[in-house]
Design a protein around this motif. Structure first.
Motif, PDB file in Angstrom:
ATOM      1  N   SER A   1      49.584  30.437  55.784  1.00 12.76           N
ATOM      2  CA  SER A   1      50.078  29.062  55.871  1.00 12.76           C
ATOM      3  C   SER A   1      49.006  28.085  55.389  1.00 12.76           C
TER       4      SER A   1
ATOM      5  N   GLY B   1      47.708  25.580  56.875  1.00 12.71           N
ATOM      6  CA  GLY B   1      46.714  25.329  57.911  1.00 12.71           C
ATOM      7  C   GLY B   1      45.663  26.418  57.976  1.00 12.71           C
TER       8      GLY B   1
ATOM      9  N   ASP C   1      53.301  26.093  57.854  1.00 11.67           N
ATOM     10  CA  ASP C   1      52.851  26.040  59.241  1.00 11.67           C
ATOM     11  C   ASP C   1      54.016  25.942  60.220  1.00 11.67           C
TER      12      ASP C   1
END
Length: 359
Positions: free
Chosen positions: A32, A34, A52
């Motif tokens: 992801s 993040g 995310d």
């Protein structure tokens, strides 16, 4: 005529050394955004199979409903996202491109994408163990390795242009590890950059190791003297140990020259009253309220050099002297300069290299 898709075929990579990574045309991190922002392999791009929010949603289904439902939801999302990447980021990628894929630990996310990309016809390699393989290398090298590092410290009181000197050393072909640059922080209460946050601790460590492993460690590496924290980022233990043992070159200049340099080096504080006041707030526990108020008044009146000079004399020099009491060694070389303009900084860099100090 019926089309028969080729069986997916991909290799496995066990090492993350620079030579191994250089053998790929594209390194794809499928985690992801993040996770990617926290840290990633050198040169990797982020093509997430789950963003995310999607990752969190699938995780919730896994915990609250069932593994089957989570996998069904995840498969639908992953399929759509891979299709999007094929139509966008990968649309013009040549057929003979060599791709390295990885996720967190070499599990379903990277394997899902590799099945599709290998079926298309690209040569696919998976990183065995995923990102964790890279992270283990970074930790092993920066936290557990006892191999010596050939550091030479550029030391000196606040405002002695140490970072600028490092840049001039690098421009002359010397090896430099710019910890403040990697940490995106100038190493003091006034040192953060409002528009650019510091990297995560993991990312900071990756950037350090990425720099070090590209260097010739039979030659000196110049490093600015720091505390064990650069802003909110902690120096890895191997780096800190090498800095404490390294020979020091001390730069010395008058307060007036240092104040003039700081005004040029910190234009954001000159221009941003709110940021200056926030930085002064960090000093409030160490100085009288009347003195903090006086410094605010100097800034409001545009007396920037006077403010810098008073901060040097009342705060930073005292802090520097306290810190240096813990070192028993003397500098191997002290260079004094009455000015810290561009010409003087060039001269200091030349003098450092001319000294030929060995580690």
């Amino acid at each position: 005529m019926e089309y028969t898709a080729p069986m997916p075929d991909y290799a496995m990579l066990d090492d993350t050394d620079a030579a191994s990574l250089a053998g790929f045309d594209l390194i794809i991190d499928v985690r992801s955004p993040g996770e990617f922002a926290e840290d990633h392999l050198p040169g990797a791009i982020n093509l997430p199979v789950l963003d995310d929010d999607e990752r969190a949603r699938v995780g919730t289904i896994y915990k609250q409903v069932s593994t089957f439902d989570a996998r069904r939801e995840g498969a639908a999302l992953v399929t759509r996202n891979i299709g999007h990447h094929l139509e966008t980021a990968l649309a013009g990628l040549p057929r003979k491109s060599r791709l390295l894929l990885y996720c967190w630990r070499g599990g379903m996310r990277s394997r899902s994408m590799s099945l599709v990309l290998a079926a298309v016809g690209w040569k696919i390699t998976l990183l065995r163990g995923g990102y964790r393989t890279w992270r283990r290398e970074v930790v092993a090298q920066l936290e557990h390795s006892e191999a010596p590092l050939p550091f030479i410290l550029i030391d000196g009181q606040t405002g002695t242009a140490k970072t600028a000197i490092l840049h001039q050393l690098a421009a002359r072909g010397a090896q430099v590890l710019d910890l403040e640059g990697l940490a995106v922080h100038r190493g003091s209460a006034f040192g953060d950059f409002s528009a650019t946050p510091q990297p995560s601790q993991k990312r900071f460590e990756t950037l350090i190791w990425q720099e070090l492993r590209a260097m010739d460690l039979s030659r000196p590496v110049y490093v600015e003297a720091e505390s064990n924290m650069v802003g909110r980022r902690q120096l890895p233990s191997r780096i800190w140990a090498a800095m404490k043992a390294a020979p020091r070159i001390a730069i010395s200049a008058p307060v007036a020259a240092r104040a003039a340099y700081l005004v040029e080096a910190y234009p954001d504080l000159v221009a941003d009253t709110a940021k200056l006041n926030a930085s002064l707030d960090q000093l409030a526990s160490r100085h009288a309220k009347t003195l903090i108020a006086h410094w605010r008044e100097l800034h409001a009146a545009g007396e920037f050099r006077q403010l810098a000079a008073e901060l040097i004399s009342a705060h930073y020099d005292a802090a520097y002297n306290r810190a240096r009491k813990h070192r028993e060694d003397e500098p191997v070389l002290t260079l004094r300069s009455d000015s810290l303009d561009d010409g003087a900084i060039d001269g200091l860099a030349d003098a450092i290299l001319a000294a030929g100090i060995k580690t």
